[in-house]
Design a protein around this motif. Sequence first.
Motif, short mmCIF file in Angstrom:
data_model
loop_
_atom_site.label_atom_id
_atom_site.label_comp_id
_atom_site.label_asym_id
_atom_site.label_seq_id
_atom_site.Cartn_x
_atom_site.Cartn_y
_atom_site.Cartn_z
N ILE A 263 -8.50 5.94 1.44
CA ILE A 263 -7.57 6.94 0.94
C ILE A 263 -7.85 8.22 1.71
CG2 ILE A 263 -6.75 8.25 -1.06
CD1 ILE A 263 -7.83 6.01 -2.84
N LEU B 183 -1.31 8.15 -6.15
CA LEU B 183 -2.50 8.88 -5.72
C LEU B 183 -2.15 10.28 -5.24
CD1 LEU B 183 -4.08 5.93 -3.68
CD2 LEU B 183 -4.52 6.55 -6.07
N ILE C 87 -10.05 6.80 -7.58
CA ILE C 87 -8.65 6.41 -7.79
C ILE C 87 -8.14 6.95 -9.11
CG2 ILE C 87 -7.09 4.45 -8.12
CD1 ILE C 87 -8.97 2.86 -6.26
N LEU D 125 -2.62 5.64 1.51
CA LEU D 125 -3.53 4.55 1.15
C LEU D 125 -3.41 3.45 2.19
CD1 LEU D 125 -5.34 2.89 -0.85
CD2 LEU D 125 -3.20 2.14 -1.93
N SER E 108 0.74 4.70 -2.85
CA SER E 108 0.35 6.07 -2.52
C SER E 108 0.93 7.06 -3.51
CB SER E 108 0.80 6.42 -1.10
OG SER E 108 0.14 5.61 -0.14
N ALA F 285 0.80 -1.23 0.00
CA ALA F 285 0.00 0.00 0.00
C ALA F 285 0.84 1.28 0.00
CB ALA F 285 -0.97 -0.02 1.18
#
Length: 350
Positions: free
Chosen positions: A202, A67, A122, A72, A64, A60
Amino acid sequence: MGDGSLSQDEIDALLQGADEIMSPTSGPAAADTGRGRGLFPPSELNAIRDALNSAVGSVAPSLSGYLGGRNLRISRPFIEVKHQDAVRGDFSGRYVQVSMDYTGALNGRNLVVFNHSDAGSISSLMMGDDRGVPPSDLSEAHQSTIQEFTNQLLSSMATQFSGSLGGGISTTPAMLSMASGGAELHLPPGGDLVKVTYDFAIDGVLNSKLYHIMDTAMAQGLSSATGIMTQPASQPQQFQMHGGQVGISPVKFPPLDEGIPPSVGGNIALILDVPMTLTVELGRTTQLVQDILGLGEGSIIELDKLAGEPVDLLVNGKLIAKGEVVVIDENFGVRVTDIVSPAERLTGVQ
């Protein structure tokens, strides 16, 4: 039982409770429901849960970067063993599904299912919208970003699993499609399936669920993937539609005055027969269009070099040496008087 002894069901229940107390990553109790009841003992379900929890927890942070740096979290896998029909019955809205097959130390098909709005958030973040507002319909570009996101997720999880299982895991390209209800899900083959539900969040954008469906054979393989070796995942700096992750390190060049190291010349013979154009340049000048149009027989053009000044030797247009003009029988020639240094060559290129 009347004689004071425990039944097998009671023993299993006690073992499940002990496993949950001792597990360092305990989330919700792993469940074995539906027609798959009894397929996995509680200890194996907990092992599967711990393997998945460790893998997604390691992957995870690296995702990130896709994003916009937002944190995340993929956590607390809740496991259910169900028949295909029961799995389809759990999905009644609009979804985005992405599948990928594993082969090698772990075999089987993964199906990751996003809620439609989550997939939109996303993709919006990956395409530069800091708010992560989901579009009403996912364009081809939005779908490609989700496909890339899931490809990185499942590929990185495969890397984590291979470190624990002691063998390589090959992956197929991620395949994305839309689904309106469970009937349109491309579930893995088999009557009984393993459905994993993760908490999926998120920061500042969404707090939802992510679904991961696999066949029982893959889940059986994961039950032996204990003590997953966490391997650092590279942090992507920006989203690339078809890019891969590569290691980056500084390039080290030798100082210009060192010339070519002797070891580099070992393979020079491979290019000795490559033809190159050698040009001798007497001089240059610049003229206006009207001056050029006025040229005729007898016209004299003044160059930028003085009489007796060395001429330039160029290879494929690059200056490499200077020399003086000589006459060889009835032909002109050049006697090389000076070789251009590496520093001067670099200046000429720049």
